[in-house]
Write a protein that holds these residues in place. Structure first.
Motif, PDB file in Angstrom:
ATOM      1  N   SER A 164       0.853  -1.188   0.000  1.00  0.00           N
ATOM      2  CA  SER A 164       0.000   0.000   0.000  1.00  0.00           C
ATOM      3  C   SER A 164       0.894   1.244   0.000  1.00  0.00           C
ATOM      4  O   SER A 164       2.017   1.201   0.471  1.00  0.00           O
ATOM      5  CB  SER A 164      -0.890   0.008   1.243  1.00  0.00           C
ATOM      6  N   VAL A 165       0.403   2.335  -0.561  1.00  0.00           N
ATOM      7  CA  VAL A 165       1.150   3.592  -0.577  1.00  0.00           C
ATOM      8  C   VAL A 165       0.259   4.683   0.005  1.00  0.00           C
ATOM      9  O   VAL A 165      -0.828   4.946  -0.524  1.00  0.00           O
ATOM     10  CB  VAL A 165       1.588   3.991  -1.999  1.00  0.00           C
ATOM     11  N   THR A 166       0.703   5.286   1.098  1.00  0.00           N
ATOM     12  CA  THR A 166      -0.039   6.367   1.731  1.00  0.00           C
ATOM     13  C   THR A 166       0.805   7.637   1.664  1.00  0.00           C
ATOM     14  O   THR A 166       2.000   7.594   1.980  1.00  0.00           O
ATOM     15  CB  THR A 166      -0.318   6.040   3.219  1.00  0.00           C
ATOM     16  N   VAL A 167       0.195   8.728   1.242  1.00  0.00           N
ATOM     17  CA  VAL A 167       0.906  10.000   1.191  1.00  0.00           C
ATOM     18  C   VAL A 167       0.272  10.936   2.217  1.00  0.00           C
ATOM     19  O   VAL A 167      -0.949  11.073   2.259  1.00  0.00           O
ATOM     20  CB  VAL A 167       0.830  10.617  -0.222  1.00  0.00           C
ATOM     21  N   ASP A 168       1.116  11.560   3.052  1.00  0.00           N
ATOM     22  CA  ASP A 168       0.550  12.464   4.053  1.00  0.00           C
ATOM     23  C   ASP A 168       0.598  13.911   3.561  1.00  0.00           C
ATOM     24  O   ASP A 168       1.000  14.183   2.424  1.00  0.00           O
ATOM     25  CB  ASP A 168       1.240  12.275   5.415  1.00  0.00           C
ATOM     26  N   ARG A 210       1.071  20.903  -6.774  1.00  0.00           N
ATOM     27  CA  ARG A 210       1.360  20.892  -8.210  1.00  0.00           C
ATOM     28  C   ARG A 210       1.775  19.506  -8.697  1.00  0.00           C
ATOM     29  O   ARG A 210       1.318  19.051  -9.758  1.00  0.00           O
ATOM     30  CB  ARG A 210       2.480  21.892  -8.531  1.00  0.00           C
ATOM     31  N   ILE A 211       2.610  18.818  -7.909  1.00  0.00           N
ATOM     32  CA  ILE A 211       3.088  17.513  -8.394  1.00  0.00           C
ATOM     33  C   ILE A 211       2.200  16.364  -7.895  1.00  0.00           C
ATOM     34  O   ILE A 211       2.492  15.194  -8.136  1.00  0.00           O
ATOM     35  CB  ILE A 211       4.565  17.242  -8.017  1.00  0.00           C
ATOM     36  N   GLY A 212       1.097  16.730  -7.200  1.00  0.00           N
ATOM     37  CA  GLY A 212       0.138  15.689  -6.812  1.00  0.00           C
ATOM     38  C   GLY A 212       0.549  14.887  -5.598  1.00  0.00           C
ATOM     39  O   GLY A 212       0.153  13.727  -5.452  1.00  0.00           O
ATOM     40  N   TYR A 213       1.338  15.479  -4.724  1.00  0.00           N
ATOM     41  CA  TYR A 213       1.756  14.752  -3.522  1.00  0.00           C
ATOM     42  C   TYR A 213       1.356  15.460  -2.224  1.00  0.00           C
ATOM     43  O   TYR A 213       1.994  15.300  -1.195  1.00  0.00           O
ATOM     44  CB  TYR A 213       3.262  14.448  -3.567  1.00  0.00           C
ATOM     45  N   LEU A 214       0.285  16.259  -2.314  1.00  0.00           N
ATOM     46  CA  LEU A 214      -0.293  16.826  -1.092  1.00  0.00           C
ATOM     47  C   LEU A 214      -1.351  15.836  -0.614  1.00  0.00           C
ATOM     48  O   LEU A 214      -2.492  15.870  -1.056  1.00  0.00           O
ATOM     49  CB  LEU A 214      -0.915  18.207  -1.383  1.00  0.00           C
ATOM     50  N   GLY A 215      -0.935  14.910   0.266  1.00  0.00           N
ATOM     51  CA  GLY A 215      -1.839  13.841   0.687  1.00  0.00           C
ATOM     52  C   GLY A 215      -2.905  14.314   1.658  1.00  0.00           C
ATOM     53  O   GLY A 215      -2.869  15.439   2.162  1.00  0.00           O
TER      54      GLY A 215
END
Lengths: 406, 406
Positions: A27-31, A152-157
């Protein structure tokens, strides 16, 4: 390697990492800080969400960085997960990998800020509002904040960047030493037991500007000479205490060949494994600098200290350290004795923040000529492999010994 | 006082000086460098143009200068001429006053350049083409050259700026000491027997940048630490040799708190009364710096010396010195013994250039706290008077002893 945090290259490698992880069934979770938590389930985790044993490091680099600092730890962690997957090995609890955001602080000038937010040491908004100091991308409208770039790069979890929301059972970080000790001693692995205390000061020495030709030596208040003596003295103190003292910044005013400097500002970076020794070194420097300001007839300069940073020593977890020792003992059993040693990290790492909230330890590999933050940074392939092997062994040992998975 | 050479204020004071001189019946000659030669005829000069005994100094100042440096010498010279005029005193040969252009080198960065051209030491075009480095006047079209400014204020004279075209029989300069010696010793007059030798160097120390936290002291090539030790050592050499060593400029790269400096550039200003001692001090520094570059395990830095300037010692004329000694003995006969002493000038003066072409000596007056080139620069009125009195006495004695006026 020039992969400044949250730039397009960082997005690319993040996307690649997430795909690799998913291909291994993780699983991949981004905070909210863009920290990527990759988790492979264990036996115990089939029903419940136990905290995972994590391997972690970072994929961002300095603008003229190397290919190992941070990257080695993430790649080795991925290789551990791949190994477990290919061997179809079932760990007791979940095991995973963290890619911490903006460790370098090169683009957004807060070093290890995302692990610091996770550990509750830095407020989220402080990190989010941090504005880039390197040149903005040509297609951007000026300097961007971390939050803007995460978005912008889609990693604001969505997940809260917090050890409470995303608990970690233990944290292991494989990293190049970034110093010359292992190489010089012919060792293969450093078992890192903690991180040095590090205090930063700016010293301002004020004297009097006067004519270099008409002012006798004994009638001077030479701020530059006094500063030179202080730096020399601080160095002697560092040697006596087996600590580190560095002056990296030095500014002399007015800066004319034949005018004695009226003001000098210089920095002191003072480090030692023990907080009390750093305190003692600082105190010795204060006494010595005050004496230098008086000792010679020509000196009556004023010395002013400003604290820039005060980081206390970090002591890693005994169980994590033992897991690494045991792993390295087995891995190196064919090696000569002395293949590894206990070390203290000279640099700051995400593990220093993480260690405030969960059992943590680090593994060092040799670094050619001790050079890091440069394109010539190098760790031999066989040393990288050895490091990854020790990382795997430590994680499996720590996992096997877990008693919290009931 | 802020009277940069050849600015509007300089024109004003020049015009004033020329008018004062003419009111005393003196001639005023301006050469191609704007040097003003004011001459009062003597007995012998009624028919022939004998070279005059000159008093000389300068009226330009530093941008934040005082009211004595240079100005005292010109004002005292004018007062001597006025005294001779009012007393209707007839000297044997002509006696006069020179106002040398751009002594300070503050606006046009060539110190004592106009006396240097006169002495044949600097080509006229080099001086003329010298461009101002201070902020151009608001109504000017950018930075101006000396020649442009000489022309603008009407002081580009026709006479060749040369000791051949405008010979001087002897040159006496009254000047504030610009140092603390006379004041500290409670003396009134310095009889200046010459000027120190002065060599300027830029030292570049190259080490290796590395991480302040991960590089042990013994694995460093710390250019800044090495430089600090060198400056400290150079100071000790200066003390042992009773000379002067000053580092006024110091630059460290890359200039980051936690990065060991890879390069440092610093200047060395080395002075002594004797050329051979300066040479010895330079040699001692070279040996010591080379040793520092090797002495510690952590140092393997490279040291490179670049010569910026080499001025040999100046020895003033015996007869001029005797004329001053005799004058000061008489003037100070009511004073306690030790009211004057022989001194060597620490700074460069026009007299150093002039002395290459005619008998020369200087007279120093006490300077409060040794401070010069600052608005607080100060010499007590009674000390100024004493200096002017000695100047008068020296000129009259030298004139009376002239044997060339046949």
């Amino acid at each position: 390697m020039d992969r400044l945090s949250l730039n397009n290259n960082d997005k690319k490698v993040r996307d690649w990492l997430a795909n690799e992880a998913k291909a291994l069934g993780c699983s991949v979770t981004v905070d909210q800080m863009g920290n990527m938590f990759i988790v492979r389930k264990g036996q115990a985790a089939k029903e419940t969400n136990f905290a995972p044993v994590m391997m972690g490091s970072h994929l961002d680099t300095q603008p003229t960085g190397g290919r190992y600092d941070g990257i080695l730890g993430v790649m080795a962690g991925l290789e551990v997960l791949r190994t477990l997957h290919e061997a179809n090995f079932e760990t007791k609890g979940p095991v995973g990998l963290v890619n911490w955001t903006n460790e370098e602080g090169a683009r957004f000038p807060l070093v290890t800020v995302a692990s610091s937010v996770w550990a509750g040491l830095t407020p989220l908004d402080t990190a989010w509002d941090c504005t880039e100091i390197t040149a903005p991308a040509p297609d951007s409208d000026g300097p961007q904040t971390m939050k803007q770039e995460l978005q912008r790069i889609g990693y604001l979890g969505d997940m809260e960047a917090s050890y409470k929301a995303i608990p970690i059972a233990a944290h292991f970080e494989l990293h190049i030493e970034q110093g010359p000790i292992l190489e010089r001693e012919g060792r293969k692995i450093g078992v890192v037991t903690g991180s040095q205390a590090c205090h930063w000061f700016e010293i301002e020495v004020r004297g009097r500007d006067s004519h270099a030709g008409t002012t006798p030596m004994e009638a001077r208040m030479d701020a530059l000479l006094a500063s030179a003596k202080m730096i020399t003295a601080a160095n002697a103190i560092a040697k006596a205490e087996q600590g580190l003292v560095t002056t990296g910044r030095f500014r002399a005013l007015p800066g004319s060949v034949n005018t004695i400097a009226h003001t000098v500002q210089f920095t002191l970076d003072i480090r030692h494994v023990r907080d009390d020794v750093v305190a003692s070194m600082v105190e010795q420097c204060r006494i010595k600098f005050a004496a230098i300001a008086k000792e010679d007839a020509e000196l009556g300069v004023k010395v002013q200290w400003t604290t820039l940073a005060e980081n206390t020593a970090v002591h890693f977890d005994k169980d994590c350290i033992q897991a690494i020792e045991s792993a390295v003992d087995e891995t190196c059993k064919r090696e000569v004795p002395g293949a590894w040693k206990h070390m203290t990290s000279g640099a700051t790492h995400d593990s220093c923040n993480v260690s405030r909230r969960c059992p943590t330890a680090m593994i060092f590999t040799p670094t050619k000529d001790g050079l890091s933050h440069t394109p010539v940074e190098y760790c031999k392939p066989e040393d990288c492999i050895l490091g990854a092997q020790v990382l795997l062994g430590a994680v499996l040992r720590y996992d096997a010994a877990r008693k919290d998975l009931v």
